[in-house]
Design a protein around this motif. Sequence first.
Motif, PDB file in Angstrom:
ATOM      1  N   LYS A  19       3.782  20.687  10.954  1.00 59.49           N
ATOM      2  CA  LYS A  19       3.065  20.569  12.226  1.00 59.49           C
ATOM      3  C   LYS A  19       2.889  19.235  12.395  1.00 59.49           C
ATOM      4  O   LYS A  19       2.670  18.731  13.758  1.00 59.49           O
ATOM      5  N   LYS A  20       2.493  18.270  11.517  1.00 59.54           N
ATOM      6  CA  LYS A  20       2.386  16.898  11.652  1.00 59.54           C
ATOM      7  C   LYS A  20       3.626  15.996  11.736  1.00 59.54           C
ATOM      8  O   LYS A  20       3.181  14.796  12.144  1.00 59.54           O
ATOM      9  N   GLY A  21       4.651  16.602  11.547  1.00 61.32           N
ATOM     10  CA  GLY A  21       5.835  15.795  11.755  1.00 61.32           C
ATOM     11  C   GLY A  21       6.952  15.888  10.610  1.00 61.32           C
ATOM     12  O   GLY A  21       6.952  17.091  10.316  1.00 61.32           O
ATOM     13  N   ILE A  22       7.579  14.845  10.125  1.00 60.32           N
ATOM     14  CA  ILE A  22       8.605  15.014   9.268  1.00 60.32           C
ATOM     15  C   ILE A  22       7.896  14.310   7.766  1.00 60.32           C
ATOM     16  O   ILE A  22       7.465  13.229   7.964  1.00 60.32           O
ATOM     17  N   ARG A  23       8.328  15.242   6.848  1.00 59.84           N
ATOM     18  CA  ARG A  23       7.625  14.572   5.509  1.00 59.84           C
ATOM     19  C   ARG A  23       9.035  14.313   4.880  1.00 59.84           C
ATOM     20  O   ARG A  23       9.575  15.275   4.336  1.00 59.84           O
ATOM     21  N   LEU A  24       9.016  13.186   4.314  1.00 63.18           N
ATOM     22  CA  LEU A  24      10.321  12.633   3.407  1.00 63.18           C
ATOM     23  C   LEU A  24       9.541  12.667   1.854  1.00 63.18           C
ATOM     24  O   LEU A  24       8.472  11.745   1.758  1.00 63.18           O
ATOM     25  N   GLU A  25      10.392  12.857   0.823  1.00 66.44           N
ATOM     26  CA  GLU A  25       9.987  12.705  -0.542  1.00 66.44           C
ATOM     27  C   GLU A  25      11.494  11.918  -1.147  1.00 66.44           C
ATOM     28  O   GLU A  25      12.295  12.459  -1.115  1.00 66.44           O
ATOM     29  N   TYR A  35      12.601   5.424  15.768  1.00 58.20           N
ATOM     30  CA  TYR A  35      11.678   5.412  16.637  1.00 58.20           C
ATOM     31  C   TYR A  35      10.149   6.583  16.266  1.00 58.20           C
ATOM     32  O   TYR A  35      10.572   7.727  16.291  1.00 58.20           O
ATOM     33  N   VAL A  36       8.990   5.963  15.739  1.00 59.38           N
ATOM     34  CA  VAL A  36       7.917   6.851  15.723  1.00 59.38           C
ATOM     35  C   VAL A  36       6.456   6.572  16.225  1.00 59.38           C
ATOM     36  O   VAL A  36       6.487   5.407  16.594  1.00 59.38           O
ATOM     37  N   LYS A  37       5.807   7.284  16.194  1.00 57.72           N
ATOM     38  CA  LYS A  37       4.561   7.375  16.728  1.00 57.72           C
ATOM     39  C   LYS A  37       3.683   6.599  15.404  1.00 57.72           C
ATOM     40  O   LYS A  37       2.691   5.761  15.734  1.00 57.72           O
ATOM     41  N   GLU A  38       3.695   7.457  14.363  1.00 60.76           N
ATOM     42  CA  GLU A  38       3.011   6.807  13.044  1.00 60.76           C
ATOM     43  C   GLU A  38       3.620   6.936  12.066  1.00 60.76           C
ATOM     44  O   GLU A  38       4.421   7.857  11.702  1.00 60.76           O
ATOM     45  N   ILE A  39       3.544   6.004  10.871  1.00 64.22           N
ATOM     46  CA  ILE A  39       3.965   6.046   9.628  1.00 64.22           C
ATOM     47  C   ILE A  39       3.116   5.871   8.779  1.00 64.22           C
ATOM     48  O   ILE A  39       2.298   5.015   8.618  1.00 64.22           O
ATOM     49  N   HIS A  40       2.802   6.721   7.672  1.00 64.91           N
ATOM     50  CA  HIS A  40       1.811   6.513   6.614  1.00 64.91           C
ATOM     51  C   HIS A  40       2.470   7.290   5.229  1.00 64.91           C
ATOM     52  O   HIS A  40       3.271   8.308   5.340  1.00 64.91           O
ATOM     53  N   SER A  41       1.775   6.601   4.354  1.00 68.43           N
ATOM     54  CA  SER A  41       2.264   7.462   2.885  1.00 68.43           C
ATOM     55  C   SER A  41       1.163   8.220   2.444  1.00 68.43           C
ATOM     56  O   SER A  41      -0.042   8.328   3.100  1.00 68.43           O
ATOM     57  N   ARG A  42       1.443   8.739   1.360  1.00 61.31           N
ATOM     58  CA  ARG A  42       0.254   9.397   0.742  1.00 61.31           C
ATOM     59  C   ARG A  42      -0.687   8.939   0.485  1.00 61.31           C
ATOM     60  O   ARG A  42      -0.720   7.709   0.017  1.00 61.31           O
ATOM     61  N   LYS A  43      -1.929   9.437   0.237  1.00 63.65           N
ATOM     62  CA  LYS A  43      -3.163   8.680  -0.210  1.00 63.65           C
ATOM     63  C   LYS A  43      -3.137   7.873  -1.517  1.00 63.65           C
ATOM     64  O   LYS A  43      -3.851   6.946  -1.679  1.00 63.65           O
ATOM     65  N   ASP A  44      -2.539   8.428  -2.480  1.00 64.71           N
ATOM     66  CA  ASP A  44      -2.172   7.861  -3.640  1.00 64.71           C
ATOM     67  C   ASP A  44      -1.198   6.977  -3.808  1.00 64.71           C
ATOM     68  O   ASP A  44      -0.789   6.580  -5.099  1.00 64.71           O
ATOM     69  N   SER A  45      -0.636   6.662  -2.803  1.00 66.58           N
ATOM     70  CA  SER A  45       0.930   5.912  -2.933  1.00 66.58           C
ATOM     71  C   SER A  45       0.903   4.983  -1.849  1.00 66.58           C
ATOM     72  O   SER A  45       0.332   5.091  -0.773  1.00 66.58           O
TER      73      SER A  45
END
Length: 243
Positions: A19-25, A35-45
């Motif tokens: 629901k929040k977008g695409i998650r890549l692992e 082109y993205v609105k926001e890029i962020h990592s996991r809280k512990d990475s």
Amino acid sequence: MVFISSQWSLTKVKYFFTKKGIRLEGISEFLLPLYVKEIHSRKDSPLVLQSDRNVTVNARNHMGQLTGQLTVGADAVEAQCKRFEVRASEGEKVLFSADEDEIIIGADRLKVTGTEGAVFGHSVETPHIRAEPSQDLKLESPTRSLIMEAPRGVQVSAAAGDLKATCRKELHLQSTEGEIFLNADIIRLGNLPMGSFSSSPSSSSTPRQTIYELCVCPNGKLYLSPAGAGSTCQSTSNICLWS
């Protein structure tokens, strides 16, 4: 929802649509602009952006015009924007800011550790300049003049050492409305020229002169004259005439 307009190749990567977008692992490689609105990592990475040449982040307005750019290259980090700011971890205090008009350093203390010190091409406005403990403080201008001005006075002090002022030509101490006050147990004026004064013919039995009078010429030059019962200073002294 996050939208991606790009082609990408994935190697050992798992991607999920949420629901929040695409998650890549895993490690993702994008071959075309992303082109993205926001890029962020996991809280512990940490978030890592890596490139063989440089990493460039662009900001554009609604018309597509470039308004800001940050480039991290192999030799330098460059920022192009109207105003650049570095803030403290709390986000409120500005530690450094720069625009076309001025550069502001908001830290409580600016420390220069280079052996050559700091070189300023133009004027510097600051309430306090000091050296590190046990280090000398030098203010010098190799080819031009050095001017210190303040509306309420300039204080130069050395609490635990000597104060030395040297120049190649002339040193001027001038007070337009006040006085120049020298307060010390011993005041020495070295290498003063010796004037001549003779009130009577000299003889070999005359004791050696050990006391001298400090004289001032009309042009302000100082010289020594042998002390006598009265003043031996003369405005027509050879020191005053030829200085």
